[in-house]
Design a protein around this motif. Structure first.
Motif, PDB file in Angstrom:
ATOM      1  N   TYR A  75       0.843  -1.198   0.000  1.00 11.39           N
ATOM      2  CA  TYR A  75       0.000   0.000   0.000  1.00 11.39           C
ATOM      3  C   TYR A  75       0.879   1.250   0.000  1.00 11.39           C
ATOM      4  CZ  TYR A  75      -3.351   3.470   1.741  1.00 11.39           C
ATOM      5  OH  TYR A  75      -4.131   4.580   1.897  1.00 11.39           O
ATOM      6  N   ALA A  76       1.896   1.265   0.876  1.00 14.63           N
ATOM      7  CA  ALA A  76       2.798   2.419   0.965  1.00 14.63           C
ATOM      8  C   ALA A  76       3.543   2.624  -0.352  1.00 14.63           C
ATOM      9  CB  ALA A  76       3.785   2.228   2.115  1.00 14.63           C
ATOM     10  N   LYS A  77       3.978   1.536  -0.955  1.00 12.51           N
ATOM     11  CA  LYS A  77       4.696   1.638  -2.228  1.00 12.51           C
ATOM     12  C   LYS A  77       3.792   2.222  -3.316  1.00 12.51           C
ATOM     13  CE  LYS A  77       7.570  -1.063  -5.349  1.00 12.51           C
ATOM     14  NZ  LYS A  77       8.150  -2.374  -5.621  1.00 12.51           N
ATOM     15  N   GLU A  78       2.550   1.740  -3.379  1.00 15.60           N
ATOM     16  CA  GLU A  78       1.592   2.261  -4.367  1.00 15.60           C
ATOM     17  C   GLU A  78       1.330   3.751  -4.168  1.00 15.60           C
ATOM     18  OE1 GLU A  78      -1.960  -0.068  -4.063  1.00 15.60           O
ATOM     19  OE2 GLU A  78      -0.946  -1.899  -4.719  1.00 15.60           O
ATOM     20  N   LYS A  79       1.288   4.186  -2.913  1.00 14.53           N
ATOM     21  CA  LYS A  79       1.010   5.591  -2.593  1.00 14.53           C
ATOM     22  C   LYS A  79       2.282   6.447  -2.556  1.00 14.53           C
ATOM     23  CE  LYS A  79      -3.450   5.132  -1.549  1.00 14.53           C
ATOM     24  NZ  LYS A  79      -4.537   5.944  -2.011  1.00 14.53           N
ATOM     25  N   ARG A  80       3.440   5.812  -2.854  1.00 18.03           N
ATOM     26  CA  ARG A  80       4.746   6.487  -2.832  1.00 18.03           C
ATOM     27  C   ARG A  80       5.072   7.060  -1.457  1.00 18.03           C
ATOM     28  NH1 ARG A  80       6.240   7.922  -8.652  1.00 18.03           N
ATOM     29  NH2 ARG A  80       4.547   6.949  -9.801  1.00 18.03           N
ATOM     30  N   ILE A  81       4.781   6.275  -0.438  1.00 13.28           N
ATOM     31  CA  ILE A  81       5.078   6.637   0.945  1.00 13.28           C
ATOM     32  C   ILE A  81       6.357   5.900   1.341  1.00 13.28           C
ATOM     33  CG2 ILE A  81       4.291   6.436   3.333  1.00 13.28           C
ATOM     34  CD1 ILE A  81       1.402   6.540   2.211  1.00 13.28           C
ATOM     35  N   SER A  83       7.948   6.021   4.482  1.00 14.12           N
ATOM     36  CA  SER A  83       8.105   5.567   5.861  1.00 14.12           C
ATOM     37  C   SER A  83       6.771   5.143   6.477  1.00 14.12           C
ATOM     38  CB  SER A  83       8.780   6.635   6.720  1.00 14.12           C
ATOM     39  OG  SER A  83       8.025   7.813   6.737  1.00 14.12           O
ATOM     40  N   ILE A  84       6.888   4.118   7.304  1.00 14.86           N
ATOM     41  CA  ILE A  84       5.742   3.557   8.029  1.00 14.86           C
ATOM     42  C   ILE A  84       6.138   3.535   9.498  1.00 14.86           C
ATOM     43  CG2 ILE A  84       4.240   1.547   8.312  1.00 14.86           C
ATOM     44  CD1 ILE A  84       5.064   0.710   5.455  1.00 14.86           C
ATOM     45  N   PHE A  85       5.218   3.912  10.353  1.00 14.31           N
ATOM     46  CA  PHE A  85       5.534   3.933  11.780  1.00 14.31           C
ATOM     47  C   PHE A  85       4.307   3.601  12.606  1.00 14.31           C
ATOM     48  CE2 PHE A  85       3.699   8.056  11.125  1.00 14.31           C
ATOM     49  CZ  PHE A  85       3.090   8.376  12.324  1.00 14.31           C
ATOM     50  N   ASN A 122      13.681   4.322   2.403  1.00 11.79           N
ATOM     51  CA  ASN A 122      14.849   5.189   2.246  1.00 11.79           C
ATOM     52  C   ASN A 122      15.745   4.952   3.452  1.00 11.79           C
ATOM     53  OD1 ASN A 122      16.724   7.234   2.192  1.00 11.79           O
ATOM     54  ND2 ASN A 122      15.249   8.841   1.711  1.00 11.79           N
ATOM     55  N   VAL A 123      16.789   4.147   3.278  1.00 11.03           N
ATOM     56  CA  VAL A 123      17.644   3.718   4.392  1.00 11.03           C
ATOM     57  C   VAL A 123      18.192   4.904   5.177  1.00 11.03           C
ATOM     58  CG1 VAL A 123      19.707   2.402   5.015  1.00 11.03           C
ATOM     59  CG2 VAL A 123      18.207   1.582   3.199  1.00 11.03           C
TER      60      VAL A 123
END
Length: 150
Positions: A75-81, A83-85, A122-123
């Motif tokens: 989901y995050a990849k599709e939305k170009r997000i 970072s997840i927390f 993004n490391v």
């Protein structure tokens, strides 16, 4: 609502895109297994709740939480997000280990009795996360006193 069925594994995933919620259920016999609730804030994805049912049948430890997290990454990849927390209690070590196993870094905030779990595609962001911004996003004060969980 989008539905993905995994018949060979006897479960289906219900993707409620309008509410950023994933639900997972067993196909046969039909039974609710758990859910993941997310919220997009400030270009980041917050995991607000992840629950795998224990009663009347215990589904924990069978990989269903990891499946939900995997779909949160998609989901995050599709939305170009990037970072997840999320956060949990400082003494919930089993949950800390779960998120670490899924690729998150866990940090402890003793001042607010909070454990933060953070993931970034993004490391560089993981090396120096902006804890003040993170605290502001979830309504926690700016002086966190965070150190990495070992």
């Amino acid at each position: 609502m989008q539905v993905k069925e995994y018949k060979e594994q006897n479960f289906r995933l219900l993707i409620c895109s309008e509410s950023d919620r994933f639900e997972i259920e067993r196909l046969s016999p039909r039974r609710h297994i758990g859910y993941l609730q997310m919220y997009e804030k400030g270009g980041q994805l917050e995991i607000r709740d992840l629950w795998i049912d224990e009663e009347p049948e215990d589904f924990r430890g069978n990989g269903f939480g990891s499946i939900l997290i995997e779909h949160a990454f998609e989901y995050a990849k599709e939305k170009r997000i990037d970072s997840i927390f999320g956060h949990t209690q400082t003494d919930d070590y089993k949950v800390h280990r779960f998120y670490e196993k899924c690729g998150f870094k866990v940090f402890i905030d003793n001042k607010h009795n909070t454990a933060w779990f953070l993931y970034s595609s993004n490391v560089g962001l993981m090396d120096t996360p902006d804890f003040d911004q993170l605290a502001k996003l979830v309504g926690v004060g700016n002086k966190l006193g965070i150190y990495e969980f070992n």
